[in-house]
Enzyme design. Structure first.
Site, short mmCIF file in Angstrom:
data_model
loop_
_atom_site.label_atom_id
_atom_site.label_comp_id
_atom_site.label_asym_id
_atom_site.label_seq_id
_atom_site.Cartn_x
_atom_site.Cartn_y
_atom_site.Cartn_z
N GLN A 103 12.63 -20.99 -21.60
CA GLN A 103 11.88 -21.07 -20.33
C GLN A 103 10.42 -21.39 -20.62
OE1 GLN A 103 13.20 -17.67 -17.49
NE2 GLN A 103 13.66 -16.96 -19.56
N HIS A 121 12.06 -25.28 -18.26
CA HIS A 121 10.92 -25.33 -17.33
C HIS A 121 9.90 -26.39 -17.74
CE1 HIS A 121 11.82 -20.90 -16.08
NE2 HIS A 121 12.73 -21.76 -15.66
N1 APR Z 1 8.90 -9.52 -28.00
C1 APR Z 1 9.91 -9.68 -27.12
N2 APR Z 1 9.77 -9.52 -25.78
C2 APR Z 1 8.55 -9.17 -25.33
C3 APR Z 1 7.43 -8.99 -26.19
C4 APR Z 1 7.65 -9.17 -27.58
N3 APR Z 1 6.65 -9.01 -28.46
N4 APR Z 1 6.35 -8.66 -25.43
C5 APR Z 1 6.78 -8.65 -24.14
N5 APR Z 1 8.09 -8.94 -24.08
C6 APR Z 1 8.95 -9.05 -22.90
C7 APR Z 1 8.47 -8.29 -21.70
O1 APR Z 1 8.97 -6.96 -21.74
C8 APR Z 1 9.09 -9.10 -20.55
O2 APR Z 1 10.38 -8.60 -20.23
O3 APR Z 1 8.94 -10.41 -22.53
C9 APR Z 1 9.23 -10.49 -21.13
C10 APR Z 1 8.29 -11.51 -20.51
O4 APR Z 1 8.67 -11.63 -19.16
P1 APR Z 1 7.86 -12.65 -18.21
O5 APR Z 1 6.40 -12.47 -18.42
O6 APR Z 1 8.43 -12.50 -16.84
O7 APR Z 1 8.22 -14.10 -18.79
P2 APR Z 1 9.55 -14.91 -18.56
O8 APR Z 1 10.73 -14.02 -18.45
O9 APR Z 1 9.59 -15.99 -19.58
O10 APR Z 1 9.29 -15.59 -17.10
C11 APR Z 1 10.24 -16.55 -16.67
O11 APR Z 1 8.79 -17.13 -14.84
O12 APR Z 1 6.62 -17.54 -14.16
C12 APR Z 1 7.83 -18.15 -14.48
O13 APR Z 1 8.16 -20.30 -15.31
C13 APR Z 1 7.66 -19.05 -15.66
O14 APR Z 1 9.16 -19.42 -17.53
C14 APR Z 1 8.53 -18.42 -16.75
C15 APR Z 1 9.55 -17.64 -15.93
#
Ligand code: APR
Ligand code: ZN
Length: 245
Positions: A103, A121
């Site tokens: 993503q 994305h």
């Molecule tokens: N290692 C693994 N996971 C982690 C770490 C780490 N060091 N630090 C944080 N996380 C986890 C968090 O707990 C959270 O569940 O990564 C996740 C990040 O979630 P989001 O910020 O929501 O990102 P993502 O899931 O990629 O969002 C999906 O939303 O805004 C849109 O297009 C955008 O691609 C993005 C999509």
């Protein structure tokens, strides 16, 4: 760190899989210094997605949207892949049929050597014309022209990323669904699993019998569905898996 038996089990399943799939989100790039979206210091705490990451926002104020992407590109351009990205690239060498579905738009998986990538994305380093088929990679930091214009037809160029309210690239989504429905194991690393349709891919994998592994320090809506949920950072997981691969 936890006993290696669970990592050995995961490594065995990966090595014996005809097809293995990895789905990643912003969390895998967190330890490379790129902010996530929804965590405590996530981007959506400081900016409103509807004001920046939508076609309407771009229509209303392309300069503002481009300034936000130029700022994010500035944040990302000197960041390096971490062990999480590298272990995913290594898995691609081990499994005969391997796919990475990400993503993330930061390009770090490519930098780490992953080739079989589905960028659900899009990619912040690519831009495309709003009118014609022109598309190009542009690594400029800072951007010379904001908003950039299409060299072919003079219309606006936009970031080649998927915004809220937009459909995902059809081929990318169809391929992602196909691989999720035909893999024996799926690793889900660093995603909050709340944004569709990406969040449905692990459900599709589970429904057809895949072994589902989550790597995330927090619980997510997927956690209860997973065969294994490792409350670890991506780099911690990578270090443990590396030992038994
Ligand atoms: N290692 C693994 N996971 C982690 C770490 C780490 N060091 N630090 C944080 N996380 C986890 C968090 O707990 C959270 O569940 O990564 C996740 C990040 O979630 P989001 O910020 O929501 O990102 P993502 O899931 O990629 O969002 C999906 O939303 O805004 C849109 O297009 C955008 O691609 C993005 C999509
Ligand atoms: Zn054009």
């Amino acid at each position: 760190m936890g006993d290696t038996s669970i990592f050995r089990e995961i490594a065995d399943k990966i090595k014996n899989a005809r097809k293995a799939v990895v789905l990643t989100g912003a969390g895998i790039s967190k330890e490379s210094g790129i902010p996530t979206f929804r965590g405590a210091d996530g981007l959506w705490k400081r900016f409103k997605p509807e004001e920046l990451a939508t076609p309407w926002a771009f229509e209303r104020n392309p300069k503002l949207v481009w300034e936000w992407y130029a700022w994010r590109r500035g944040l990302m351009h000197d960041k390096k892949p971490n062990k999480g990205h590298y272990i995913v690239a290594k898995l691609e060498q081990i499994v005969s049929h391997f796919w990475l579905i990400t993503q993330n738009i930061d390009g770090l998986h490519r930098l780490a050597g992953s080739k079989r990538i589905i960028e659900l994305h899009g990619n912040i380093w690519r831009e495309r014309c709003v009118s014609c088929s022109f598309r190009r990679e542009n690594m400029e930091v800072p951007l010379k022209e904001i908003p950039p214009k299409c060299p072919q037809c003079g219309s606006l160029l936009r970031p080649d990323v998927v915004w809220f309210g937009e459909a995902l690239p059809t081929d990318a989504l169809n391929d992602a669904i196909h691989h999720s429905e035909t893999c024996e194991i799926m690793l889900v690393i660093g995603t909050s699993a709340v944004v569709q349709p990406a969040a449905s891919l692990p459900v599709m994998a589970k429904n057809q019998g895949a072994f589902l592994v989550e790597v995330n320090p927090e619980s997510t809506p997927l956690t209860s569905l997973c065969d294994v949920s490792l409350k670890l950072k991506a780099t911690e997981f990578a270090e443990e898996l590396e030992k038994v691969l």
